[in-house]
Design an enzyme around this catalytic site. Structure first.
Site, PDB file in Angstrom:
ATOM      1  N   ASP A  70       0.668  -1.237   0.015  1.00  0.00           N
ATOM      2  CA  ASP A  70       0.109  -0.068  -0.005  1.00  0.00           C
ATOM      3  C   ASP A  70       0.805   1.298  -0.007  1.00  0.00           C
ATOM      4  OD1 ASP A  70      -2.905   0.811   0.119  1.00  0.00           O
ATOM      5  OD2 ASP A  70      -2.071   2.139   1.892  1.00  0.00           O
TER       6      ASP A  70
HETATM    7  C1  LIG Z   1       2.792   8.961  -5.306  1.00  0.00           C
HETATM    8  C2  LIG Z   1       2.618   7.817  -6.513  1.00  0.00           C
HETATM    9  C3  LIG Z   1       1.489   6.960  -6.208  1.00  0.00           C
HETATM   10  N1  LIG Z   1       1.288   6.194  -7.277  1.00  0.00           N
HETATM   11  C4  LIG Z   1       0.356   5.078  -7.228  1.00  0.00           C
HETATM   12  C5  LIG Z   1       0.982   3.654  -6.406  1.00  0.00           C
HETATM   13  C6  LIG Z   1      -0.430   2.995  -6.370  1.00  0.00           C
HETATM   14  O1  LIG Z   1      -0.805   2.119  -7.235  1.00  0.00           O
HETATM   15  C7  LIG Z   1      -1.241   4.076  -5.905  1.00  0.00           C
HETATM   16  C8  LIG Z   1      -1.992   4.204  -4.412  1.00  0.00           C
HETATM   17  O2  LIG Z   1      -2.843   3.292  -4.157  1.00  0.00           O
HETATM   18  P1  LIG Z   1      -2.544   1.805  -3.389  1.00  0.00           P
HETATM   19  O3  LIG Z   1      -4.057   1.527  -2.819  1.00  0.00           O
HETATM   20  O4  LIG Z   1      -1.405   1.546  -2.729  1.00  0.00           O
HETATM   21  O5  LIG Z   1      -2.792   0.795  -4.551  1.00  0.00           O
HETATM   22  P2  LIG Z   1      -3.756   0.327  -6.038  1.00  0.00           P
HETATM   23  O6  LIG Z   1      -5.075   0.485  -5.365  1.00  0.00           O
HETATM   24  O7  LIG Z   1      -3.222   1.076  -6.887  1.00  0.00           O
HETATM   25  O8  LIG Z   1      -3.254  -0.986  -6.078  1.00  0.00           O
HETATM   26  P3  LIG Z   1      -3.762  -2.494  -5.136  1.00  0.00           P
HETATM   27  O9  LIG Z   1      -4.458  -1.954  -3.845  1.00  0.00           O
HETATM   28  O10 LIG Z   1      -4.365  -3.349  -6.022  1.00  0.00           O
HETATM   29  O11 LIG Z   1      -2.378  -3.135  -4.703  1.00  0.00           O
HETATM   30  O12 LIG Z   1      -0.847   5.262  -6.118  1.00  0.00           O
HETATM   31  C9  LIG Z   1       2.088   6.282  -8.424  1.00  0.00           C
HETATM   32  O13 LIG Z   1       1.779   5.442  -9.443  1.00  0.00           O
HETATM   33  N2  LIG Z   1       2.877   7.239  -8.609  1.00  0.00           N
HETATM   34  C10 LIG Z   1       3.330   7.978  -7.582  1.00  0.00           C
HETATM   35  O14 LIG Z   1       4.041   8.797  -8.049  1.00  0.00           O
END
Ligand SMILES: Cc1cn([C@H]2C[C@H](O)[C@@H](COP(=O)(O)OP(=O)(O)OP(=O)(O)O)O2)c(=O)[nH]c1=O
Length: 195
Positions: A70
């Site tokens: 997460d």
């Molecule tokens: C800050 C930041 C976040 N993110 C993304 C990463 C995570 O995928 C998302 C945060 O949400 P999460 O809840 O961590 O993950 P998710 O819902 O995308 O996937 P899953 O729970 O199925 O594993 O934000 C980026 O891609 N780039 C960035 O610079």
């Protein structure tokens, strides 16, 4: 056998970058911070919930190791998850403008008898953003599905003045920490492809 309990395409790409062979297991875990729950505890709990939900979905597979992760953006003890819409995304970017925030990523590896965690905290400083820059960025659609409403790996890179910590951690899966975690489970990457 290694599994990734994630619907995030970034996490798949990042884990594949390390050379691990794995399968994806679909989980749907609610992301709700309890009142007063410290941000790092919250991020860790949600990552563990994802790993455990993955293990449960696989049933009794004795050799399964499931990764759950997460990522959240934290500013002034406030947790910014994924924006709900245009206005929410713009409001997050306004708050991040010209300031340094933390990006907290937790990864849990869970097997039948063992669960281990890696926690990665990075610091990201945003350039000052005016309303036109915020509106233009929101209009790209990139903020959606990203914690804090930006993607460092995309056009959001133009907003980031400074990063201290883990680039892959900000993207959603801290690779150094994940590799170390998996070594603790006796898991090694597959052979590198020759070029
Ligand atoms: C800050 C930041 C976040 N993110 C993304 C990463 C995570 O995928 C998302 C945060 O949400 P999460 O809840 O961590 O993950 P998710 O819902 O995308 O996937 P899953 O729970 O199925 O594993 O934000 C980026 O891609 N780039 C960035 O610079």
């Amino acid at each position: 056998m290694l599994y990734l309990a994630s619907q995030s395409p970034r996490r798949r790409e990042l884990l594949a970058q390390l050379g691990y062979r794995f399968e994806v297991v679909d989980v749907d875990v609610p992301e709700l911070r309890a009142a007063g729950e410290p941000p790092q505890d919250y991020v860790s709990r949600v990552a563990l919930d994802k790993a455990r939900a993955g293990l449960a979905a696989l049933g009794a597979r004795g050799d399964a190791v499931v990764l759950g992760a997460d990522t959240e953006v934290v500013l002034d003890d406030e947790v910014f998850g994924k924006p709900a819409g245009d206005e929410d995304a713009a409001a997050m970017l306004r708050r991040l403008s010209g300031r340094t925030h933390a990006v907290v990523s937790a990864v849990w590896a869970a097997g039948a008898t063992q669960a281990e965690r890696a926690l990665c905290v990075s610091r990201v400083r945003f350039a000052p953003l005016d309303e036109a820059a915020i509106a233009a960025y929101v209009a790209t659609g990139e903020p959606f599905g990203k914690a804090g409403g930006y993607a460092i790996q995309g056009r959001g890179a133009a907003l980031v003045e400074y990063l201290e910590g883990s680039y892959s951690g900000v993207m959603g899966l801290p690779l150094f920490e994940t590799a170390r975690l998996l070594r603790g489970f006796g898991l090694a990457p597959g052979r590198a492809l020759s070029r």
